[in-house]
Scaffold this motif. Structure first.
Motif, PDB file in Angstrom:
ATOM      1  N   LEU A 148      85.355  16.121  81.813  1.00 29.45           N
ATOM      2  CA  LEU A 148      85.511  15.234  82.834  1.00 29.45           C
ATOM      3  C   LEU A 148      85.589  15.664  84.151  1.00 29.45           C
ATOM      4  CD1 LEU A 148      88.089  12.682  80.860  1.00 29.45           C
ATOM      5  CD2 LEU A 148      85.468  12.259  81.291  1.00 29.45           C
TER       6      LEU A 148
ATOM      7  N   VAL B 108      95.006   8.202  78.237  1.00 24.33           N
ATOM      8  CA  VAL B 108      95.732   9.483  78.947  1.00 24.33           C
ATOM      9  C   VAL B 108      94.726  10.603  78.164  1.00 24.33           C
ATOM     10  CG1 VAL B 108      97.786  10.850  79.420  1.00 24.33           C
ATOM     11  CG2 VAL B 108      97.879   8.252  78.897  1.00 24.33           C
ATOM     12  N   VAL B 109      94.350  11.446  78.951  1.00 20.66           N
ATOM     13  CA  VAL B 109      93.752  12.866  78.303  1.00 20.66           C
ATOM     14  C   VAL B 109      94.918  13.285  77.620  1.00 20.66           C
ATOM     15  CG1 VAL B 109      92.621  15.162  78.663  1.00 20.66           C
ATOM     16  CG2 VAL B 109      91.867  13.034  79.736  1.00 20.66           C
ATOM     17  N   GLN B 110      94.840  13.788  76.532  1.00 20.49           N
ATOM     18  CA  GLN B 110      96.110  14.592  75.493  1.00 20.49           C
ATOM     19  C   GLN B 110      96.173  15.731  76.073  1.00 20.49           C
ATOM     20  OE1 GLN B 110      96.628  13.482  71.590  1.00 20.49           O
ATOM     21  NE2 GLN B 110      94.421  12.537  71.519  1.00 20.49           N
ATOM     22  N   GLY B 111      97.749  16.309  75.846  1.00 22.45           N
ATOM     23  CA  GLY B 111      98.103  17.550  76.151  1.00 22.45           C
ATOM     24  C   GLY B 111      98.240  17.935  77.592  1.00 22.45           C
ATOM     25  N   GLY B 112      98.794  19.107  77.755  1.00 21.92           N
ATOM     26  CA  GLY B 112      99.274  19.271  79.310  1.00 21.92           C
ATOM     27  C   GLY B 112      98.317  20.350  79.901  1.00 21.92           C
TER      28      GLY B 112
ATOM     29  N   ALA C 285      89.268  17.046  79.018  1.00 18.29           N
ATOM     30  CA  ALA C 285      89.589  17.053  80.346  1.00 18.29           C
ATOM     31  C   ALA C 285      88.506  17.911  81.044  1.00 18.29           C
ATOM     32  CB  ALA C 285      91.000  17.469  80.527  1.00 18.29           C
ATOM     33  N   VAL C 286      88.235  18.972  80.755  1.00 20.81           N
ATOM     34  CA  VAL C 286      87.269  19.951  81.114  1.00 20.81           C
ATOM     35  C   VAL C 286      85.962  19.354  81.214  1.00 20.81           C
ATOM     36  CG1 VAL C 286      86.086  22.271  80.674  1.00 20.81           C
ATOM     37  CG2 VAL C 286      88.436  21.784  79.886  1.00 20.81           C
TER      38      VAL C 286
ATOM     39  N   THR D 296      91.960  17.513  71.059  1.00 27.22           N
ATOM     40  CA  THR D 296      92.607  18.543  71.637  1.00 27.22           C
ATOM     41  C   THR D 296      92.965  18.433  73.057  1.00 27.22           C
ATOM     42  OG1 THR D 296      90.555  19.887  72.027  1.00 27.22           O
ATOM     43  CG2 THR D 296      91.671  20.235  70.022  1.00 27.22           C
ATOM     44  N   GLY D 297      92.236  17.277  73.660  1.00 25.48           N
ATOM     45  CA  GLY D 297      92.514  17.222  75.078  1.00 25.48           C
ATOM     46  C   GLY D 297      91.542  18.118  76.004  1.00 25.48           C
ATOM     47  N   ASP D 298      90.532  18.915  75.353  1.00 28.13           N
ATOM     48  CA  ASP D 298      89.672  19.657  76.109  1.00 28.13           C
ATOM     49  C   ASP D 298      88.619  18.668  76.474  1.00 28.13           C
ATOM     50  OD1 ASP D 298      90.850  22.000  75.160  1.00 28.13           O
ATOM     51  OD2 ASP D 298      89.514  22.629  73.744  1.00 28.13           O
TER      52      ASP D 298
END
Lengths: 315, 273
Positions: free
Chosen positions: B104, B269-273, B101-102, B97-99
């Motif tokens: 990281l 790339v971390v997915q999603g915007g 990122a949080v 889901t790209g979460d």
């Protein structure tokens, strides 16, 4: 030295596509291309652009979770991708569509974990918790598991979470998405107060232009990875061939008003809409109209920045 | 890994505690799981008893040892999250889901974070879905009990089992950074782990060649090694060697995890915007 310094920052991605059964071709996409700007401490900057313009890629590079393929970024004197963890102690990040809270745990537990992660001194932690909990009205929710919170409640919980460690910079990615009007208003008020009272620098990406109008003194518009506008909000309006509108209610219906410096764009019974350049003063127009016609009422409409930005994108 | 040791330990302890508490909120699921493990254990026990009647002391196990092996397998199945249910499931989902990122954005080791969470979870599953079915097994079949040294060695071995299994699951979950979805690798992992951990059959019953390979693989750490320590097949220096192999796998695999994570955050790339 500015708090955030971005110089010729670029990031390209290679996208592989199937071309036939075994062949693949790769296409290089420039998500961010030669981007440069400075942000000073205490600014509130709106970072806007259409989907795919490179907003999120920029934020990822500024927070260090993505390295640049060219150029440089310096945030609080640190190089984000090399000093990610050190930088993480000094910034806060809030995503409208993601949460940094723990789904199954009460808010209180999430905050307790964050206190340890950021090694927040007890006094700072207590003060911030008291302040933010009161201002964001979270008092009754502290023992509720996050999964039971409404979107607006969760968002407030997330913002308090991002501020516990006194970040110098707060990045907000679509912070008001999905919120109702009242929640949006309260959130904006909170962010404004945060900036005024604590001097926290705010960088905000949003599609909600009211967020920008309410919060940002400065706007950076990005399209195709490059800044197409960087300046204060009023000059963005002036920049995009924007026009203001003078709405005239005449006592009786009349043929379109003919005056110098404005043109009629619409007539509806006794009401007429006159467009004039955003940079010009309305006073002489009002005087001309009042001298030549029987005027019942007058009003002036500011250009919608959505229109302005659409025009910028279209260039 | 900089800074004083104490805040680090207190952070990871806090993560493990929260993880334990998180799983403990789902009481109904736990009870259902205990029931399932017990039923599985009973079925397998009868199958083993039939097998051992035909072939007494197969693989060097007596019939009562073989039945004990079954219940240790059932006790450790969830403890090592052999099929799923570990913190690594969260990791795979958060990459998808790209979460991620949080995670990281935080000034904390992602690997250490998920390991601490998985150890907290493992402790919960061991004390509930491990102990409860084992009591059922002991009441119905009468299980072999270990010596004090065997019991101590068993507990150490179980902690290492969770660490090794965590590291393997972490690597498979991290494939989502490149594959975007780790469902396929996870299915493959379940099959490998079911077969090579000793869950279906003690590895000592495997034919020559395959047996030596299976015993050297990290999956042997999941069930086979702790079970053999419990049953007294590894004692003294032999027990230290068995635990040593688990430690070796734990270190090698965790180091690999750290490298993979670094490569992922550099290149992907971390997915999603």
């Amino acid at each position: 030295m500015s708090l955030i310094e971005v110089r010729d920052l670029s990031r390209e991605f290679t996208i592989r596509k199937r071309a036939g059964a075994f062949r693949r071709t790769s296409v290089v996409k420039h998500a961010v291309h030669d981007l440069s700007f400075d942000i000073e401490a205490g600014e509130m900057v709106g970072y806007i652009g259409p989907n795919g313009a490179g907003k999120s890629t920029t934020i990822k590079m500024l927070t260090g979770i993505l390295g640049p393929s060219g150029g440089s970024a310096l945030v609080a004197g640190l190089e984000p991708s090399r000093q990610r963890r050190e930088l993480a102690r000094r910034i806060g990040v809030v995503f409208g569509q993601r949460t940094s809270l723990w789904w199954d745990l009460p808010l209180r537990d999430s905050y307790e974990l964050l206190r340890r992660i950021y090694r927040i001194p007890d006094q700072t932690f207590r003060r911030n918790l008291e302040d933010h909990v009161a201002l964001l009205d979270l008092g009754d929710l502290m023992d509720t598991p996050v999964r039971q919170l409404s979107l607006g409640q969760r968002m407030r919980g997330d913002i308090a979470a991002a501020l516990l460690h006194d970040p110098e910079i707060l990045y907000l990615d679509e912070p008001t998405i999905g919120l109702d009007v009242v929640s949006k208003g309260r959130l904006r008020e909170f962010l404004r107060a945060l900036n005024h009272e604590r001097g926290t620098t705010l960088m905000l990406t949003t599609h909600d232009l009211q967020d920008i109008e309410a919060l940002c003194d400065r706007v950076i518009v990005i399209d195709h990875g490059t800044a197409v506008f960087d300046g204060p909000l009023p000059s963005l309006r002036a920049n995009g061939d924007a026009s203001r509108t003078l709405v005239v209610d005449l006592v009786d219906e009349a043929s379109p008003i003919a005056i110098e410096g404005a043109r009629v764009v619409k007539v509806e019974g006794p009401r007429q809409w006159l467009a004039f350049p955003a940079g010009a003063s309305a006073a002489p127009l009002v005087a001309q109209v009042a001298a030549a016609y029987d005027v019942a009422d007058l009003s002036i409409h500011e250009p919608d920045i959505e229109d302005v930005i659409r025009k910028l994108y279209a260039r | 890994m900089s800074g004083p040791l104490h805040p680090q330990i207190s952070l990871y302890a806090a993560i493990a505690t929260r993880s334990f508490r998180r799983y403990s909120t789902y009481t109904a699921a736990t009870l259902a799981g205990i029931f399932t493990n017990s039923v599985f254990g009973i079925i397998l026990s009868f199958a083993y008893l039939a097998l051992w009647e035909q072939n007494p002391s197969a693989g060097g196990y007596e019939a009562d040892q073989a039945v004990t092996f079954v219940w240790i397998g059932q006790a450790l199945l969830m403890t090592v999250a052999l099929w799923s249910g570990g913190s690594t499931d969260d990791l795979a989902e958060r990459i998808r889901t790209g979460d991620i990122a949080v995670d990281l954005y935080r000034p904390v080791s992602v690997l250490g974070w998920y390991l601490a969470a998985d150890l907290g979870r493992g402790l919960y599953h061991f004390t509930t879905r491990g102990v409860a079915p084992a009591i059922v097994g002991a009441l119905l079949f009468g299980l072999v009990t270990p010596s004090p040294a065997g019991a101590a060695g068993f507990l150490v071995s179980v902690v290492l089992a969770v660490v090794v299994s965590f590291a393997v699951r972490f690597l498979f979950a991290a494939s989502a950074f490149w594959l975007l979805d780790a469902t396929g690798p996870r299915v493959l992992l379940s099959v490998l782990a079911t077969f090579f951990s000793g869950l279906t059959l003690p590895l000592n019953l495997f034919p020559d060649g395959l047996r030596q390979v299976a015993l050297a693989l990290p999956f042997a750490s999941y069930i086979q090694t702790p079970a053999d320590i419990w049953l007294g097949r590894h004692t003294g220096l032999d027990m230290i060697a068995a635990i040593g192999l688990q430690v070796l796998w734990a270190v090698v695999l965790l180091a690999t995890c750290a490298l993979v994570l670094r490569a992922a955050t550099r290149k992907v790339v971390v997915q999603g915007g």
